[in-house]
Write a protein that holds these residues in place. Structure first.
Motif, PDB file in Angstrom:
ATOM      1  N   ARG A 271       3.902   0.909   8.191  1.00  0.00           N
ATOM      2  CA  ARG A 271       4.290  -0.369   8.624  1.00  0.00           C
ATOM      3  C   ARG A 271       4.861  -1.133   7.424  1.00  0.00           C
ATOM      4  N   GLU A 311       3.944   0.112  13.783  1.00  0.00           N
ATOM      5  CA  GLU A 311       3.981  -1.184  14.432  1.00  0.00           C
ATOM      6  C   GLU A 311       4.515  -1.165  15.714  1.00  0.00           C
ATOM      7  N   THR A 312       5.582  -0.425  15.891  1.00  0.00           N
ATOM      8  CA  THR A 312       6.240  -0.189  17.251  1.00  0.00           C
ATOM      9  C   THR A 312       6.515   1.152  17.628  1.00  0.00           C
ATOM     10  N   GLU A 314       9.566   2.383  18.388  1.00  0.00           N
ATOM     11  CA  GLU A 314      10.657   2.895  17.602  1.00  0.00           C
ATOM     12  C   GLU A 314      10.358   3.259  16.405  1.00  0.00           C
ATOM     13  N   ASP A 315       9.552   2.487  15.409  1.00  0.00           N
ATOM     14  CA  ASP A 315       9.133   3.087  14.033  1.00  0.00           C
ATOM     15  C   ASP A 315       8.357   4.196  14.118  1.00  0.00           C
TER      16      ASP A 315
END
Length: 456
Positions: A271, A311-312, A314-315
């Motif tokens: 993150r 966090e996502t 995609e990340d």
């Protein structure tokens, strides 16, 4: 003719697809080869040639996987005994319809380094492009420190490769290097990926040096050599195992996540610095996702399972792919619902107090600064730093932990806060319990008018 550049974030790696008609070649492919297959398919071409300009140190090459999927032949310099592919020599020529690819031996960065000259015979015999690997970059030249027992010899070989082999190709020739700005394979690359030999001849600072000056400068250079380089060199020399697809980590609830940690899995939290400062799983190594390619190889083991906090989705995907390119195949799980799942499970978490530059100024006035640990490079530190701060570059942090006393309040500091937060999580893992991070760091200092000293 078609020509495509593939840029890999984090690694600042540049690879290329070039072809005409139904045939294509790839130069210096990365490990996840789907992009090259897609580009060739879009042009209605089949990849028949794969060139490696040198034995790469900073990522796992994709040549063997791409050859398996296409039937293409792999070519590399003859001065190193690779465990795969075919050796080539100066003057060897390969064809793609009316395009010609000629091999030039350009040692210096490594003994087996080659460059590839592209000619369009429909237009004439003059060179059009040259793929220089790590010999010549935009604004810089390759590092020559991989042969510490022969420093003058390899630096001299690089000078000869550039001035006697590459530059005589002609000022009009388009330069296509294997890396751009931000790569650990150089230190002064321009922040653009295109140039010509003529422009570099006139403006590249390293090309303005005499032979003796370049050799002397290269011998004195200091570049970071992350510990994972040795693994990359070994893997790329033998040829990476094919068929190892990108890992698909499974979602884990807090209980399963904690259980995996208890049996030795490492947690990698990707993150943002601000999120890492707020809360993180105890024992986590925090590396913002955009910095994984740069720093994972310094701090992460290859013999442990890795668990992600992101966090996502995609990340998380970016993190898995970045780690895969560095040879990390044991990314086995991720924390479903992120830190919220961990905190609501009742488990403890760490925080890293965020320290503003204004607070640093107030502490300095009260003479209560503690230890301000600046983890930028020595060159960055010398150009401007906080008065009284201690410089331990990120590349040296693990080896110099004794320079950071336990029990002393520490605030980590860098260029923008990203490296600083990585350093803070490393210190927490090694027993420091009074660690803060200056979010914004030098960028915020410049904006706020902090006191800055320079050693220059």
């Amino acid at each position: 003719m078609f020509f495509e550049t593939v840029q890999t974030e984090g690694l600042a790696h540049l690879s290329y697809v070039v072809g005409r008609g139904s045939c294509a070649a790839v130069i210096d492919p990365r490990r996840d080869v789907d992009i090259y297959l897609e580009l060739a398919r879009a042009h209605g071409a089949r990849i028949i040639h794969i060139f490696e300009t040198h034995r790469n140190e900073d990522y796992v090459i994709g040549s063997t996987e791409l050859a398996k999927k296409t039937g293409a032949s792999i070519y590399h310099g003859h001065a190193f005994d690779f465990g795969y592919g075919e050796p080539v020599r100066h003057g060897d020529v390969f064809e793609l319809d009316s395009l010609q690819l000629e091999v030039l031996e350009t040692p210096g960065h490594t003994d087996e380094s080659i460059s590839i000259v592209l000619r369009d015979t429909d237009a004439g015999s003059s060179p059009l492009m040259v793929f220089t690997g790590d010999a010549l970059f935009v604004g810089d030249v390759g590092r020559t420190d991989f042969y510490p027992d022969r420093p003058e010899e390899v630096a001299d070989a690089l000078y000869q490769s550039i001035h006697e082999v590459l530059l005589p190709l002609g000022d009009q020739v388009i330069l296509c290097p294997a890396h751009g700005a931000g790569s650990v394979c150089g230190s002064g690359m321009a922040d653009r990926n295109f140039s010509t030999l003529g422009y570099e001849r006139a403006h590249n600072p390293k090309l303005q040096l005499s032979r003796d000056e370049l050799v002397r400068q290269k011998v004195q250079e200091h570049h970071p050599k992350p510990p994972y380089f040795e693994k990359m060199e070994a893997v790329n020399a033998a040829g990476p195992e094919t068929g190892r697809e990108i890992p698909l980590p499974i979602p884990l609830d807090a209980d399963a996540f904690a259980a995996a940690m208890e049996v030795g899995a490492w947690v990698v939290d990707v993150r943002s610095p601000e999120a890492l400062s707020g809360a993180l799983v105890p024992g986590s190594l925090g590396i913002p996702v955009g910095m994984l390619a740069t720093y994972a190889g310094y701090f992460l083991p290859y013999d442990r399972d890795l668990l992600l906090v992101a966090e996502t989705a995609e990340d998380r995907e970016r993190a898995v792919r970045s780690l895969y390119r560095l040879g990390y195949d044991r990314v086995t799980g991720y924390l479903a619902k992120g830190l919220h799942a961990w905190s609501t499970s009742g488990r403890p978490y760490h925080t890293i107090p965020a320290v503003s530059v204004h607070e640093l100024i107030e502490r300095r006035e009260r003479k209560e600064q503690g230890m301000l640990l600046d983890v930028r490079s020595a060159e960055e530190f010398e150009s401007g730093h906080w008065p009284g701060s201690t410089n331990v570059p990120m590349a040296d942090l693990l080896e110099r932990l004794e320079d950071v006393p336990v029990g002393t309040p520490i605030t980590t500091f860098c260029g923008s806060g990203q490296r600083a937060v990585v350093a803070a999580t490393i210190l927490l893992r090694h027993g420091h319990d009074e660690v803060g991070v200056c979010l914004g760091s030098m960028a915020a200092c410049k904006a706020a008018g902090c006191p800055i000293e320079s050693d220059r």
